[in-house]
Motif scaffolding. Structure first.
Motif, PDB file in Angstrom:
ATOM      1  N   TYR A  96      43.548  23.231  27.852  1.00  0.00           N
ATOM      2  CA  TYR A  96      42.883  24.419  28.385  1.00  0.00           C
ATOM      3  C   TYR A  96      42.953  24.421  29.903  1.00  0.00           C
ATOM      4  O   TYR A  96      43.046  23.368  30.532  1.00  0.00           O
ATOM      5  CB  TYR A  96      41.430  24.473  27.920  1.00  0.00           C
ATOM      6  N   ILE A  97      42.882  25.622  30.468  1.00  0.00           N
ATOM      7  CA  ILE A  97      42.934  25.788  31.916  1.00  0.00           C
ATOM      8  C   ILE A  97      41.711  26.588  32.339  1.00  0.00           C
ATOM      9  O   ILE A  97      41.410  27.639  31.761  1.00  0.00           O
ATOM     10  CB  ILE A  97      44.237  26.499  32.336  1.00  0.00           C
ATOM     11  N   ARG A  98      40.999  26.064  33.332  1.00  0.00           N
ATOM     12  CA  ARG A  98      39.798  26.733  33.842  1.00  0.00           C
ATOM     13  C   ARG A  98      40.038  27.172  35.271  1.00  0.00           C
ATOM     14  O   ARG A  98      40.494  26.383  36.108  1.00  0.00           O
ATOM     15  CB  ARG A  98      38.590  25.797  33.793  1.00  0.00           C
ATOM     16  N   LYS A  99      39.739  28.442  35.550  1.00  0.00           N
ATOM     17  CA  LYS A  99      39.818  28.961  36.915  1.00  0.00           C
ATOM     18  C   LYS A  99      38.528  28.570  37.617  1.00  0.00           C
ATOM     19  O   LYS A  99      37.429  28.948  37.192  1.00  0.00           O
ATOM     20  CB  LYS A  99      40.007  30.479  36.905  1.00  0.00           C
ATOM     21  N   VAL A 100      38.637  27.780  38.676  1.00  0.00           N
ATOM     22  CA  VAL A 100      37.474  27.162  39.307  1.00  0.00           C
ATOM     23  C   VAL A 100      36.493  28.186  39.865  1.00  0.00           C
ATOM     24  O   VAL A 100      35.278  28.078  39.643  1.00  0.00           O
ATOM     25  CB  VAL A 100      37.922  26.171  40.410  1.00  0.00           C
ATOM     26  N   ASP A 101      36.967  29.209  40.563  1.00  0.00           N
ATOM     27  CA  ASP A 101      36.038  30.139  41.226  1.00  0.00           C
ATOM     28  C   ASP A 101      35.228  30.995  40.260  1.00  0.00           C
ATOM     29  O   ASP A 101      34.109  31.376  40.554  1.00  0.00           O
ATOM     30  CB  ASP A 101      36.767  31.012  42.253  1.00  0.00           C
ATOM     31  N   THR A 102      35.760  31.277  39.067  1.00  0.00           N
ATOM     32  CA  THR A 102      35.030  32.111  38.105  1.00  0.00           C
ATOM     33  C   THR A 102      34.498  31.320  36.913  1.00  0.00           C
ATOM     34  O   THR A 102      33.653  31.813  36.178  1.00  0.00           O
ATOM     35  CB  THR A 102      35.940  33.232  37.554  1.00  0.00           C
ATOM     36  N   GLY A 103      35.016  30.118  36.693  1.00  0.00           N
ATOM     37  CA  GLY A 103      34.620  29.322  35.544  1.00  0.00           C
ATOM     38  C   GLY A 103      35.263  29.777  34.244  1.00  0.00           C
ATOM     39  O   GLY A 103      34.995  29.228  33.185  1.00  0.00           O
ATOM     40  N   GLU A 104      36.129  30.776  34.331  1.00  0.00           N
ATOM     41  CA  GLU A 104      36.789  31.299  33.129  1.00  0.00           C
ATOM     42  C   GLU A 104      37.713  30.246  32.528  1.00  0.00           C
ATOM     43  O   GLU A 104      38.492  29.618  33.225  1.00  0.00           O
ATOM     44  CB  GLU A 104      37.577  32.558  33.502  1.00  0.00           C
ATOM     45  N   LEU A 105      37.624  30.062  31.223  1.00  0.00           N
ATOM     46  CA  LEU A 105      38.398  29.052  30.504  1.00  0.00           C
ATOM     47  C   LEU A 105      39.351  29.737  29.541  1.00  0.00           C
ATOM     48  O   LEU A 105      38.954  30.641  28.800  1.00  0.00           O
ATOM     49  CB  LEU A 105      37.450  28.132  29.731  1.00  0.00           C
ATOM     50  N   LYS A 106      40.618  29.310  29.567  1.00  0.00           N
ATOM     51  CA  LYS A 106      41.623  29.889  28.679  1.00  0.00           C
ATOM     52  C   LYS A 106      42.462  28.782  28.062  1.00  0.00           C
ATOM     53  O   LYS A 106      42.667  27.735  28.669  1.00  0.00           O
ATOM     54  CB  LYS A 106      42.553  30.828  29.447  1.00  0.00           C
ATOM     55  N   SER A 107      42.962  29.045  26.873  1.00  0.00           N
ATOM     56  CA  SER A 107      43.947  28.139  26.297  1.00  0.00           C
ATOM     57  C   SER A 107      45.208  28.241  27.151  1.00  0.00           C
ATOM     58  O   SER A 107      45.385  29.191  27.916  1.00  0.00           O
ATOM     59  CB  SER A 107      44.264  28.539  24.853  1.00  0.00           C
ATOM     60  N   CYS A 108      46.090  27.272  27.019  1.00  0.00           N
ATOM     61  CA  CYS A 108      47.337  27.314  27.778  1.00  0.00           C
ATOM     62  C   CYS A 108      48.092  28.604  27.458  1.00  0.00           C
ATOM     63  O   CYS A 108      48.621  29.265  28.343  1.00  0.00           O
ATOM     64  CB  CYS A 108      48.179  26.089  27.460  1.00  0.00           C
ATOM     65  N   GLU A 109      48.127  28.979  26.186  1.00  0.00           N
ATOM     66  CA  GLU A 109      48.814  30.208  25.782  1.00  0.00           C
ATOM     67  C   GLU A 109      48.218  31.426  26.478  1.00  0.00           C
ATOM     68  O   GLU A 109      48.946  32.266  27.011  1.00  0.00           O
ATOM     69  CB  GLU A 109      48.724  30.379  24.263  1.00  0.00           C
ATOM     70  N   ASP A 110      46.890  31.546  26.477  1.00  0.00           N
ATOM     71  CA  ASP A 110      46.249  32.693  27.116  1.00  0.00           C
ATOM     72  C   ASP A 110      46.431  32.677  28.629  1.00  0.00           C
ATOM     73  O   ASP A 110      46.550  33.730  29.252  1.00  0.00           O
ATOM     74  CB  ASP A 110      44.765  32.747  26.763  1.00  0.00           C
ATOM     75  N   ALA A 111      46.467  31.495  29.234  1.00  0.00           N
ATOM     76  CA  ALA A 111      46.700  31.393  30.676  1.00  0.00           C
ATOM     77  C   ALA A 111      48.110  31.873  31.021  1.00  0.00           C
ATOM     78  O   ALA A 111      48.321  32.506  32.055  1.00  0.00           O
ATOM     79  CB  ALA A 111      46.490  29.961  31.153  1.00  0.00           C
ATOM     80  N   VAL A 112      49.071  31.617  30.146  1.00  0.00           N
ATOM     81  CA  VAL A 112      50.435  32.122  30.345  1.00  0.00           C
ATOM     82  C   VAL A 112      50.450  33.635  30.208  1.00  0.00           C
ATOM     83  O   VAL A 112      51.009  34.346  31.049  1.00  0.00           O
ATOM     84  CB  VAL A 112      51.415  31.469  29.333  1.00  0.00           C
TER      85      VAL A 112
END
Length: 82
Positions: free
Chosen positions: A16-32
């Motif tokens: 999973y990948i989390r965007k630090v400034d918003t805290g939003e968490l996405k799977s690798c697929e969704d981040a792509v």
């Protein structure tokens, strides 16, 4: 740059990948899909870079990798213990 912190191989699609400034968490697929990161993982083989698409990629032991970040900001890679 990333590496596998565990004594077993890890599938990139389970990361999973989390965007630090918003805290939003996405799977690798969704981040792509969202455009946060590229759709491949790269590994230097001693003379050039090899790559695998995230759907098939495995983080092997004792190897370093990099993933292209496509949008500005800081991101955290979350690798759950296999």
């Amino acid at each position: 740059m990333i590496g596998n912190p565990y004594p077993k191989e890890v599938l990139l699609r389970n990361i999973y990948i989390r965007k630090v400034d918003t805290g939003e968490l996405k799977s690798c697929e969704d981040a792509v899909i969202t455009g946060w990161v590229g759709n491949a993982i790269y590994n230097y083989n001693g003379s050039t870079y090899d790559f695998e698409l995230y759907t098939d990629a495995i983080l092997k032991l004792w190897q370093g990798y990099w993933i292209a970040v496509l949008q500005g900001g800081q991101y955290e890679l979350i690798i759950y213990k296999p």
